[in-house]
Scaffold this motif. Sequence first.
Motif, PDB file in Angstrom:
ATOM      1  N   ASN A   1       0.657  -1.057  -0.155  1.00 40.70           N
ATOM      2  CA  ASN A   1      -0.053   0.117   0.140  1.00 40.70           C
ATOM      3  C   ASN A   1       0.605   1.270  -0.146  1.00 40.70           C
ATOM      4  O   ASN A   1       0.348   2.333   0.795  1.00 40.70           O
ATOM      5  N   LYS A   2       1.717   1.079  -0.949  1.00 43.02           N
ATOM      6  CA  LYS A   2       2.571   2.401  -1.177  1.00 43.02           C
ATOM      7  C   LYS A   2       2.452   3.604  -2.207  1.00 43.02           C
ATOM      8  O   LYS A   2       1.865   2.921  -3.507  1.00 43.02           O
ATOM      9  N   PRO A   3       2.103   4.598  -2.256  1.00 41.51           N
ATOM     10  CA  PRO A   3       2.003   5.815  -2.777  1.00 41.51           C
ATOM     11  C   PRO A   3       3.182   5.206  -4.152  1.00 41.51           C
ATOM     12  O   PRO A   3       4.096   4.586  -4.179  1.00 41.51           O
ATOM     13  N   LEU A   4       2.558   5.216  -5.489  1.00 45.03           N
ATOM     14  CA  LEU A   4       3.137   4.840  -6.486  1.00 45.03           C
ATOM     15  C   LEU A   4       3.420   6.291  -7.238  1.00 45.03           C
ATOM     16  O   LEU A   4       2.424   6.456  -7.958  1.00 45.03           O
ATOM     17  N   ILE A   5       4.086   6.456  -8.403  1.00 46.99           N
ATOM     18  CA  ILE A   5       3.910   7.117  -9.530  1.00 46.99           C
ATOM     19  C   ILE A   5       5.174   6.549 -10.435  1.00 46.99           C
ATOM     20  O   ILE A   5       6.683   5.765 -10.448  1.00 46.99           O
ATOM     21  N   LEU A   6       5.115   6.193 -11.603  1.00 41.56           N
ATOM     22  CA  LEU A   6       5.039   5.051 -12.509  1.00 41.56           C
ATOM     23  C   LEU A   6       5.441   6.853 -13.537  1.00 41.56           C
ATOM     24  O   LEU A   6       5.105   7.713 -13.703  1.00 41.56           O
ATOM     25  N   ILE A   7       7.214   6.620 -14.716  1.00 45.09           N
ATOM     26  CA  ILE A   7       7.876   6.606 -15.667  1.00 45.09           C
ATOM     27  C   ILE A   7       7.982   6.163 -16.473  1.00 45.09           C
ATOM     28  O   ILE A   7       8.190   4.925 -16.675  1.00 45.09           O
ATOM     29  N   ALA A   8       7.871   7.095 -17.764  1.00 44.85           N
ATOM     30  CA  ALA A   8       7.386   6.211 -18.684  1.00 44.85           C
ATOM     31  C   ALA A   8       8.080   6.789 -20.307  1.00 44.85           C
ATOM     32  O   ALA A   8       7.821   8.186 -19.711  1.00 44.85           O
TER      33      ALA A   8
ATOM     34  N   LYS B   1       7.931  17.952  -8.339  1.00 50.14           N
ATOM     35  CA  LYS B   1       6.535  18.083  -7.934  1.00 50.14           C
ATOM     36  C   LYS B   1       5.859  17.483  -7.065  1.00 50.14           C
ATOM     37  O   LYS B   1       5.121  17.820  -6.456  1.00 50.14           O
ATOM     38  N   MET B   2       5.630  15.795  -8.459  1.00 45.42           N
ATOM     39  CA  MET B   2       4.920  15.116  -7.688  1.00 45.42           C
ATOM     40  C   MET B   2       4.819  14.047  -6.855  1.00 45.42           C
ATOM     41  O   MET B   2       4.328  13.706  -6.035  1.00 45.42           O
ATOM     42  N   ILE B   3       6.322  14.478  -6.675  1.00 43.33           N
ATOM     43  CA  ILE B   3       7.078  13.383  -5.628  1.00 43.33           C
ATOM     44  C   ILE B   3       6.587  14.129  -3.784  1.00 43.33           C
ATOM     45  O   ILE B   3       6.373  13.730  -3.029  1.00 43.33           O
ATOM     46  N   THR B   4       7.017  15.838  -4.154  1.00 43.30           N
ATOM     47  CA  THR B   4       6.279  16.307  -3.526  1.00 43.30           C
ATOM     48  C   THR B   4       4.709  16.253  -3.164  1.00 43.30           C
ATOM     49  O   THR B   4       4.923  15.894  -1.960  1.00 43.30           O
ATOM     50  N   GLN B   5       4.204  16.211  -3.885  1.00 46.64           N
ATOM     51  CA  GLN B   5       2.805  16.145  -3.896  1.00 46.64           C
ATOM     52  C   GLN B   5       2.738  14.391  -2.933  1.00 46.64           C
ATOM     53  O   GLN B   5       1.306  13.980  -2.354  1.00 46.64           O
ATOM     54  N   ALA B   6       2.617  13.532  -3.399  1.00 47.32           N
ATOM     55  CA  ALA B   6       3.106  12.172  -3.150  1.00 47.32           C
ATOM     56  C   ALA B   6       3.418  11.943  -1.797  1.00 47.32           C
ATOM     57  O   ALA B   6       2.376  11.397  -0.883  1.00 47.32           O
ATOM     58  N   LEU B   7       4.593  13.005  -1.212  1.00 46.10           N
ATOM     59  CA  LEU B   7       4.664  12.743   0.287  1.00 46.10           C
ATOM     60  C   LEU B   7       3.955  13.395   1.436  1.00 46.10           C
ATOM     61  O   LEU B   7       3.422  13.149   2.395  1.00 46.10           O
ATOM     62  N   GLU B   8       3.350  14.620   1.061  1.00 46.82           N
ATOM     63  CA  GLU B   8       2.099  15.390   1.120  1.00 46.82           C
ATOM     64  C   GLU B   8       0.876  14.653   1.836  1.00 46.82           C
ATOM     65  O   GLU B   8       0.081  14.728   2.259  1.00 46.82           O
ATOM     66  N   MET B   9       0.825  14.043   0.174  1.00 44.90           N
ATOM     67  CA  MET B   9      -0.929  13.654   0.320  1.00 44.90           C
ATOM     68  C   MET B   9      -0.449  11.814  -0.582  1.00 44.90           C
ATOM     69  O   MET B   9      -1.303  11.586  -1.647  1.00 44.90           O
ATOM     70  N   PRO B  10      -0.570  11.076   0.194  1.00 44.06           N
ATOM     71  CA  PRO B  10      -0.370   9.588   0.040  1.00 44.06           C
ATOM     72  C   PRO B  10      -1.251   8.472  -0.274  1.00 44.06           C
ATOM     73  O   PRO B  10      -1.432   8.513  -1.045  1.00 44.06           O
ATOM     74  N   GLU B  11      -2.293   8.809  -0.064  1.00 36.66           N
ATOM     75  CA  GLU B  11      -3.352   8.318   0.054  1.00 36.66           C
ATOM     76  C   GLU B  11      -3.251   8.913  -1.902  1.00 36.66           C
ATOM     77  O   GLU B  11      -4.356   7.607  -2.302  1.00 36.66           O
ATOM     78  N   GLU B  12      -3.525   9.721  -2.342  1.00 35.56           N
ATOM     79  CA  GLU B  12      -3.987   9.841  -3.512  1.00 35.56           C
ATOM     80  C   GLU B  12      -3.125   8.705  -4.349  1.00 35.56           C
ATOM     81  O   GLU B  12      -3.547   9.312  -5.985  1.00 35.56           O
TER      82      GLU B  12
END
Length: 221
Positions: free
Chosen positions: A11-18, A50-61
């Motif tokens: 249940n970790k926040p995910l960001i994909l790069i492509a 910016k997206m990493i910052t958002q993931a740290l601040e709002m991981p549920e998103e």
Amino acid sequence: MYEVGYAQAQNKPLILIAGSSRSIPFDLASVRVLIYDVASPDEFVQRLSKMITQALEMPEEFLFAKVAAESAKRPKVFISYSHSDAEYLDRLLVHLKPLERDGLIDLWVDTRLRAGDKWRKEIEKALRRATVAVLLVSADFLASDFIADNELPPLLRNAEERGTRVVPLIVKPCRFARDINLRHFQAVNDPRRALVLLSDGEQEVIYDQVAAEIEEWMKNG
């Protein structure tokens, strides 16, 4: 994919790069994805930061379960095309990416299938769920037995029974206007002015028309 699965299980926040929308597997299309451009690395690093910052601040998103649930509610856009016309698909995906990113649509295209996927069942499922179908029409498209036998029949049936919006985009000169099944649908561009006959700038205008029509349909359809 093993690491992505582990992150989902934890249940970790995910960001994909492509490198392109085409390279995103269909079952991960709902996860936040950053598309990079090797010609603009600094701009990409800024967006990633910016997206990493958002993931740290709002991981549920950024949790897979949440974005997958949200994705299930989004209108589905199915793109039907011949692989001979892949270059036109690539450019269309660029124009549709903002709609994906803003959560307005859930885009399905067969390039997101991976080796080992039960591709026929996945295509059938995507066809059933399609709210809008974009057809990249050419002689190769009309000549494809797979498209004629497996994709067009359910799309045309859904258009008649469920109101699925069919959006033909004429990419190369062909018999679209004489095709008994397709000629009743209004193409985005004049069949006599297929994309291959237009300048790059004129093509961009047409791609933007497709994106605008889908966006308008999603808001009002």
